[in-house]
Write an enzyme that holds these catalytic residues in place. Sequence first.
Site, PDB file in Angstrom:
ATOM      1  N   ASP A 213      42.666  49.831  42.545  1.00 16.93           N
ATOM      2  CA  ASP A 213      43.367  51.038  42.072  1.00 16.93           C
ATOM      3  C   ASP A 213      42.782  52.278  42.753  1.00 16.93           C
ATOM      4  O   ASP A 213      43.517  53.179  43.168  1.00 16.93           O
ATOM      5  CB  ASP A 213      43.239  51.202  40.545  1.00 16.93           C
ATOM      6  CG  ASP A 213      44.412  50.591  39.784  1.00 16.93           C
ATOM      7  OD1 ASP A 213      44.991  49.610  40.295  1.00 16.93           O
ATOM      8  OD2 ASP A 213      44.735  51.091  38.690  1.00 16.93           O
TER       9      ASP A 213
ATOM     10  N   LYS B 237      27.337  42.716  41.750  1.00 14.62           N
ATOM     11  CA  LYS B 237      26.387  43.460  40.920  1.00 14.62           C
ATOM     12  C   LYS B 237      25.176  42.550  40.766  1.00 14.62           C
ATOM     13  O   LYS B 237      24.750  42.213  39.655  1.00 14.62           O
ATOM     14  CB  LYS B 237      27.056  43.818  39.576  1.00 14.62           C
ATOM     15  CG  LYS B 237      26.260  44.777  38.704  1.00 14.62           C
ATOM     16  CD  LYS B 237      26.229  46.208  39.210  1.00 14.62           C
ATOM     17  CE  LYS B 237      25.292  47.046  38.364  1.00 14.62           C
ATOM     18  NZ  LYS B 237      25.101  48.415  38.880  1.00 14.62           N
TER      19      LYS B 237
ATOM     20  N   ASP C 197      29.055  49.618  41.922  1.00 11.33           N
ATOM     21  CA  ASP C 197      29.051  51.056  41.611  1.00 11.33           C
ATOM     22  C   ASP C 197      28.974  51.867  42.906  1.00 11.33           C
ATOM     23  O   ASP C 197      29.699  52.847  43.093  1.00 11.33           O
ATOM     24  CB  ASP C 197      27.904  51.415  40.640  1.00 11.33           C
ATOM     25  CG  ASP C 197      26.555  50.830  41.029  1.00 11.33           C
ATOM     26  OD1 ASP C 197      26.498  49.981  41.946  1.00 11.33           O
ATOM     27  OD2 ASP C 197      25.537  51.226  40.418  1.00 11.33           O
TER      28      ASP C 197
ATOM     29  N   TYR D  10      38.270  37.458  33.547  1.00  9.13           N
ATOM     30  CA  TYR D  10      39.661  37.405  33.096  1.00  9.13           C
ATOM     31  C   TYR D  10      39.988  36.084  32.406  1.00  9.13           C
ATOM     32  O   TYR D  10      40.874  36.035  31.558  1.00  9.13           O
ATOM     33  CB  TYR D  10      40.616  37.580  34.282  1.00  9.13           C
ATOM     34  CG  TYR D  10      41.014  39.006  34.583  1.00  9.13           C
ATOM     35  CD1 TYR D  10      40.055  39.974  34.829  1.00  9.13           C
ATOM     36  CD2 TYR D  10      42.353  39.373  34.629  1.00  9.13           C
ATOM     37  CE1 TYR D  10      40.418  41.272  35.120  1.00  9.13           C
ATOM     38  CE2 TYR D  10      42.727  40.672  34.917  1.00  9.13           C
ATOM     39  CZ  TYR D  10      41.757  41.627  35.166  1.00  9.13           C
ATOM     40  OH  TYR D  10      42.126  42.912  35.455  1.00  9.13           O
TER      41      TYR D  10
ATOM     42  N   ASP E 111      40.133  44.426  40.541  1.00 11.88           N
ATOM     43  CA  ASP E 111      41.164  45.154  39.786  1.00 11.88           C
ATOM     44  C   ASP E 111      40.879  46.651  39.847  1.00 11.88           C
ATOM     45  O   ASP E 111      41.760  47.465  40.135  1.00 11.88           O
ATOM     46  CB  ASP E 111      41.159  44.667  38.329  1.00 11.88           C
ATOM     47  CG  ASP E 111      42.192  45.392  37.478  1.00 11.88           C
ATOM     48  OD1 ASP E 111      43.334  45.545  37.941  1.00 11.88           O
ATOM     49  OD2 ASP E 111      41.840  45.825  36.361  1.00 11.88           O
TER      50      ASP E 111
END
Length: 355
Positions: A250, A190, A222, A139, A246
């Site tokens: 959700d 990751k 993942d 970000y 982020d």
Amino acid sequence: MKKILILPGDGIGPEIVAEAVKVLDRLRADGLSVELEQGLVGGSAYDAKGHPLPEDTLVQARAADAILLGAVGGPQYESLDRPLRPEQGLLGLRAELKLFSNLRPAILYPQLAEASTLKPEVVSGLDIMIVRELTGGIYFGQPRGVRTLDNGEKEGFNTLVYRESEIERIGRSAFEIAQKRGKRLCSVDKANVLEVTELWRQVMLELAKDYPDVELSHMYVDNAAMQLVRAPKQFDVMVTTNLFGDILSDAAAMLTGSIGMLPSASLDADGKGMYEPIHGSAPDIAGQGVANPLATILSVAMMLRYSFGQPEPAERIEVAVGKVLDQGLRTPDIAAEGQASVGTAEMGDAVVAAL
Ligand code: IPM
Ligand code: MG
């Protein structure tokens, strides 16, 4: 007297924040010692002052003990230069105030088990805390931009970067939260592909030595996304990078039936915080009086707990929200098929009555 800066923002922001202010006013009438001040952020700040994070707002934000924010953004601002877009107001506040630790609880209210798209037995009793790093990673990493190559083709680029110290402070934040909950922490990375998250994993492993009572595990992002929808109750606290957090938050929000239910806290090293619902400005329903104000109201509860050290009124709010759900009140986002629904103000008034 604690000072709260109220930043309604855009879209449904002003409507939902108005209901949270009703709750705060009710608690003030009962002796909660806070004063409220209003400010501008996002598209509404751009409209009024030409910038999504005006200097005045920053001054107000620095002086406040806590901030309550609605939401920012809207289609009318999408063609603006990036530094002038509403999201920069939010990202600017996070960065300027060093709000690096973002707590996003996903709790299923038993009354809403049917509202989840997942089977009730998969989500009933769900209580996860996602700890998202909020002021670093891709970000904010430099360099970033879009450049034109020698052959005339354009190339976009962003940088995913974390320093050990940034990983360590979010890690400590997450370990401490895990200590106060189920004592299980899952660090999401990751590390099989990205060096920066390999470092992330090493730092987490190192930190674990300071928190022997917390069981640390690791998961690739993942797989974490899959596990969240397959068997979400396996998680207690999750800690992850800005972008992964982020996305995963959700997904976790939707397990609870509606993204309209979930509050969040963004904290600095001293516990000063900005509180906001995790949903966005929902321009499609703005101004209709149908948005769910509960995530914003529950954000006030988080503020009382995390920034003001006042668990009793925080719990009072949470209990009141449970009561209105018991009464069967539902905004459209949490109503079952064919079930009657109430509007934003009616929901807010019901919470105040239940208080
Ligand atoms: C969130 C939002 C923001 C983010 C946007 C509005 C910039 O999606 O708080 O999750 O990406 O962090
Ligand atoms: Mg988001």
